[in-house]
Each structure stands twice: as C-alpha cells, then as structure tokens.
Design a protein around this motif. Structure first.
Motif, PDB file in Angstrom:
ATOM      1  N   ASP A 204       5.186 -44.076 -41.407  1.00 33.36           N
ATOM      2  CA  ASP A 204       5.030 -43.657 -42.918  1.00 33.36           C
ATOM      3  C   ASP A 204       3.686 -42.907 -43.009  1.00 33.36           C
ATOM      4  O   ASP A 204       3.511 -42.004 -43.836  1.00 33.36           O
ATOM      5  CB  ASP A 204       5.536 -44.039 -44.399  1.00 33.36           C
ATOM      6  N   HIS A 205       2.447 -43.667 -42.947  1.00 34.55           N
ATOM      7  CA  HIS A 205       1.387 -43.209 -42.633  1.00 34.55           C
ATOM      8  C   HIS A 205       1.403 -41.661 -42.792  1.00 34.55           C
ATOM      9  O   HIS A 205       0.247 -41.010 -42.586  1.00 34.55           O
ATOM     10  CB  HIS A 205      -0.048 -44.317 -42.464  1.00 34.55           C
ATOM     11  N   VAL A 206       1.564 -41.949 -40.655  1.00 36.32           N
ATOM     12  CA  VAL A 206       1.016 -40.312 -40.323  1.00 36.32           C
ATOM     13  C   VAL A 206       2.595 -39.530 -41.063  1.00 36.32           C
ATOM     14  O   VAL A 206       1.656 -38.651 -40.712  1.00 36.32           O
ATOM     15  CB  VAL A 206       2.061 -40.856 -38.490  1.00 36.32           C
ATOM     16  N   ARG A 207       4.128 -39.664 -40.892  1.00 32.89           N
ATOM     17  CA  ARG A 207       4.168 -38.776 -42.344  1.00 32.89           C
ATOM     18  C   ARG A 207       3.378 -38.175 -43.536  1.00 32.89           C
ATOM     19  O   ARG A 207       3.048 -37.087 -43.062  1.00 32.89           O
ATOM     20  CB  ARG A 207       5.631 -39.321 -42.665  1.00 32.89           C
ATOM     21  N   THR A 208       2.873 -39.697 -44.074  1.00 31.87           N
ATOM     22  CA  THR A 208       1.920 -38.409 -44.897  1.00 31.87           C
ATOM     23  C   THR A 208       1.185 -38.075 -44.991  1.00 31.87           C
ATOM     24  O   THR A 208       0.979 -36.680 -45.959  1.00 31.87           O
ATOM     25  CB  THR A 208       1.581 -40.084 -45.358  1.00 31.87           C
ATOM     26  N   ALA A 211       1.796 -34.107 -44.122  1.00 33.50           N
ATOM     27  CA  ALA A 211       2.185 -34.128 -45.712  1.00 33.50           C
ATOM     28  C   ALA A 211       1.192 -32.959 -46.174  1.00 33.50           C
ATOM     29  O   ALA A 211       1.019 -32.268 -46.867  1.00 33.50           O
ATOM     30  CB  ALA A 211       2.350 -35.293 -46.561  1.00 33.50           C
ATOM     31  N   TYR A 212      -0.155 -33.962 -46.321  1.00 31.16           N
ATOM     32  CA  TYR A 212      -0.913 -33.757 -46.949  1.00 31.16           C
ATOM     33  C   TYR A 212      -1.686 -32.367 -46.427  1.00 31.16           C
ATOM     34  O   TYR A 212      -3.082 -31.551 -46.661  1.00 31.16           O
ATOM     35  CB  TYR A 212      -2.197 -34.887 -46.751  1.00 31.16           C
ATOM     36  N   GLY A 213      -1.193 -31.907 -45.072  1.00 36.33           N
ATOM     37  CA  GLY A 213      -1.783 -31.045 -44.208  1.00 36.33           C
ATOM     38  C   GLY A 213      -3.136 -31.253 -43.825  1.00 36.33           C
ATOM     39  O   GLY A 213      -3.847 -30.186 -43.124  1.00 36.33           O
ATOM     40  N   THR A 222      -6.278 -39.499 -34.237  1.00 35.95           N
ATOM     41  CA  THR A 222      -7.384 -41.229 -35.370  1.00 35.95           C
ATOM     42  C   THR A 222      -5.542 -41.361 -35.697  1.00 35.95           C
ATOM     43  O   THR A 222      -6.071 -42.745 -36.598  1.00 35.95           O
ATOM     44  CB  THR A 222      -7.147 -40.073 -36.516  1.00 35.95           C
ATOM     45  N   HIS A 223      -4.260 -41.109 -36.836  1.00 35.78           N
ATOM     46  CA  HIS A 223      -4.002 -42.268 -37.476  1.00 35.78           C
ATOM     47  C   HIS A 223      -2.399 -42.738 -36.556  1.00 35.78           C
ATOM     48  O   HIS A 223      -2.025 -44.171 -36.644  1.00 35.78           O
ATOM     49  CB  HIS A 223      -2.900 -41.276 -38.608  1.00 35.78           C
ATOM     50  N   ALA A 224      -2.397 -41.665 -35.450  1.00 35.69           N
ATOM     51  CA  ALA A 224      -1.145 -42.919 -34.745  1.00 35.69           C
ATOM     52  C   ALA A 224      -1.749 -43.317 -33.172  1.00 35.69           C
ATOM     53  O   ALA A 224      -1.175 -43.875 -33.313  1.00 35.69           O
ATOM     54  CB  ALA A 224      -0.080 -40.901 -34.085  1.00 35.69           C
ATOM     55  N   LEU A 225      -2.239 -42.345 -32.846  1.00 34.53           N
ATOM     56  CA  LEU A 225      -2.814 -43.070 -31.872  1.00 34.53           C
ATOM     57  C   LEU A 225      -3.193 -44.852 -31.217  1.00 34.53           C
ATOM     58  O   LEU A 225      -2.996 -45.307 -31.042  1.00 34.53           O
ATOM     59  CB  LEU A 225      -3.570 -42.259 -30.709  1.00 34.53           C
TER      60      LEU A 225
END
Length: 307
Positions: A204-208, A211-213, A222-225
């Motif tokens: 969810d946090h990666v999708r968010t 979505a923020y571009g 930063t977020h997924a790895l």
C-alpha cells in the motif's frame, strides 16, 4: 541496542556449546581413529601415542579436558600435522578463505540483488524468465559439477586461467574458484530478491508513493527496495558464515589452502582436534554474523527497534 547485543551474545553461548558437544561425541562414534593406519603401529607405540593425546582416558574425561582447554582458547595439537596446533593451522588458513569468500559474497549479494530487482520490474517478460532460468540452474547444479566443467573449459581448453592453486592471489588465480563459489548463492539472492520485490511493489505504501507522483527511481529504491531486502538480509547471515569460513568443495577442487581443505583432511584422517576447531570456528561465525544481521534490521526497516 547495546543491551540487545549483550543479551543475544549470552543467548548464543548455549548454541555454540551444544554444537561443540554434539560434534565431539559424533566424531568419536564414527569408526576408526587418528592412529588406525594401513600398517598398524606397535602396541606399545600406539599406547604411548594415545597417552600423549589423552585418548587412553574414558570419553567423558576427554570431553571435560577438551572443554576446559577450549575455554582457555586452546584447541589442542593436530594429530596429522605434528608440529602445529589447531589454532595455528586455522590462523594460517583463515585469511585465504576470507579473501576467497569475501569476493564470492560481494558478487553473489550485489549481482543477485541486481538480477532480482531487474526481473521483478519486468515480471513475466522474457528477461524475467531468462534470469530466473539461469538462477534455477545455478541453484540446482552443485559446485562439484560446475567446478570441473569450468576448469575444463576456461583453464584446459581456452587457457584463460590456471586450473588451481592460490599462486599470487591475483585475478587469474582466483577467478574460477570465486565464480564457482558465488554462483549458487547469487542464484538464491536473485530469487529471494525477485519474490520479495514483487510483493513490495504491491504494498500500500508503494502504491501511495506512486499516486503522489514520486519519481520511479525514488519509489523503487527508497520505498520498495528497503522492504524487499529484509528476507535477503535474513539469508545473508548463515550464507556469509559458510562462505567466509571456506568452501570444502571449492577449496578441494582448486587446491586452495583454506579452512575447508583442513576440515576435509581432518575428517579423512580422524584428526579430532582439527575437525572440532573448524566446527567451533564456523559456529562462532554464524552466531556473530546473525547478530550483525539483527542489528542491520534496525537501520533498514524503521519498524524494527532493539531497545
């Protein structure tokens, strides 16, 4: 954090003690002994040899004697290398195993993570199938098959590298053993990274973040790895211990003077103290590296804290 490290070290001591105890009794259950030669020794000479190494005493007394010496840092003399103690042999061989294992580990970790991330970002594409196919082959074909095949192709046929021995420790001498040692672990790291990266990209946090571009590189790096690396780091601890303390097969195939070679020679010749010394070394490496992995968790995943 310091309290956590101290508690983990204390809790690891029983594990090392259990491994040491099981290894001590298992090697003595095996048939044969260090002085069982093709040409039997004179009974008087054999009795004197056993008395020198305390092998004439009951097993439980040998065990207590050995544990007492280990607690003082004395792993005893080697039975087959008469002029050396086990500690001296390990100190001589360990630098070779660490150099070999460190290069192999770096290739396996960074190469495997790169392959896994690339395959995850191109899931179900031809690149994904190709990379995971290569990883599957590297994970299933054992070192004792890959080593001779690579030696036949690159050393004997193409003559690019020597067939074995340490030599000057340069690239040409270490290229084959490093690659052969790294391939299975590279395959595992690639498959682990791909699976966890695919799961992280759907979080969810990666999708968010998408979505923020945010830029694609920022989302992935930063977020997924960071989340995807957790299972990779979990596997890194025991893998690093086994690789850095010497690969028995690779060091034997390429005639390298590492710890793994001494383990094989000690087992074949029933050199109890030499085998026990390598077992203790590997156990300590596993305990220490697993502790480092737990500490690294706190820096990679902010949800993990060791108070």
């Amino acid at each position: 954090m310091l309290r956590f490290i101290f508690v983990r070290l204390l809790s690891s001591l029983p594990t090392v003690f259990i491994v040491l105890t099981l290894s001590f009794f298992m090697i003595r259950i095996a048939p044969g002994g260090p002085f069982n030669l093709e040409r039997p020794l004179d009974p008087a000479v054999l009795a004197n040899m056993k008395a020198v190494y305390n092998l004439d005493k009951p097993v439980w007394q040998q065990y207590l004697y050995y544990i007492g010496n280990v607690l003082q840092g004395d792993f005893g003399p080697s039975y087959i290398y008469k002029d050396y103690t086990v500690a001296e042999l390990i100190l001589q061989a360990l630098p070779y195993s660490i150099v070999l294992g460190l290069w192999a580990l770096l290739i396996a970790v960074f190469g495997g993570i790169a392959m896994g991330v690339y395959a995850a970002l191109r899931q179900n594409s031809w690149a994904d199938y190709l990379l995971m196919g290569v990883a599957a082959i590297g994970n299933t074909v054992p070192n004792f098959v890959v080593g001779p095949i690579f030696s036949l192709i690159f050393a004997l046929s193409l003559r690019w590298v020597p067939t074995g021995t340490w030599g000057d420790g340069g690239f040409r001498n270490l290229a084959l053993p490093v690659i052969v040692l790294a391939l299975p672990q590279l395959a595992v790291f690639a498959r682990l990274t791909r699976g966890s990266m695919i799961e992280a990209l759907r979080a969810d946090h990666v999708r968010t973040a998408r979505a923020y571009g945010l830029p694609f590189r920022s989302v992935v790096g930063t977020h997924a790895l960071r989340g995807a690396l957790m299972p990779v780091i979990s596997y890194l601890g025991p893998t690093a211990a086994s690789v850095l303390t010497g690969s028995i097969i690779v060091e034997t195939i390429f005639s390298l003077p590492g710890v793994g070679r001494y383990f094989v020679l000690g087992a074949l010749n029933r050199d109890y103290t030499l085998v026990m010394g390598t077992v203790v070394l590997i156990s300590v490496f596993i305990v220490v590296l697993n502790l480092l992995v737990d500490v690294i968790y706190a820096f990679i995943d902010p949800r993990v804290r060791h108070d």
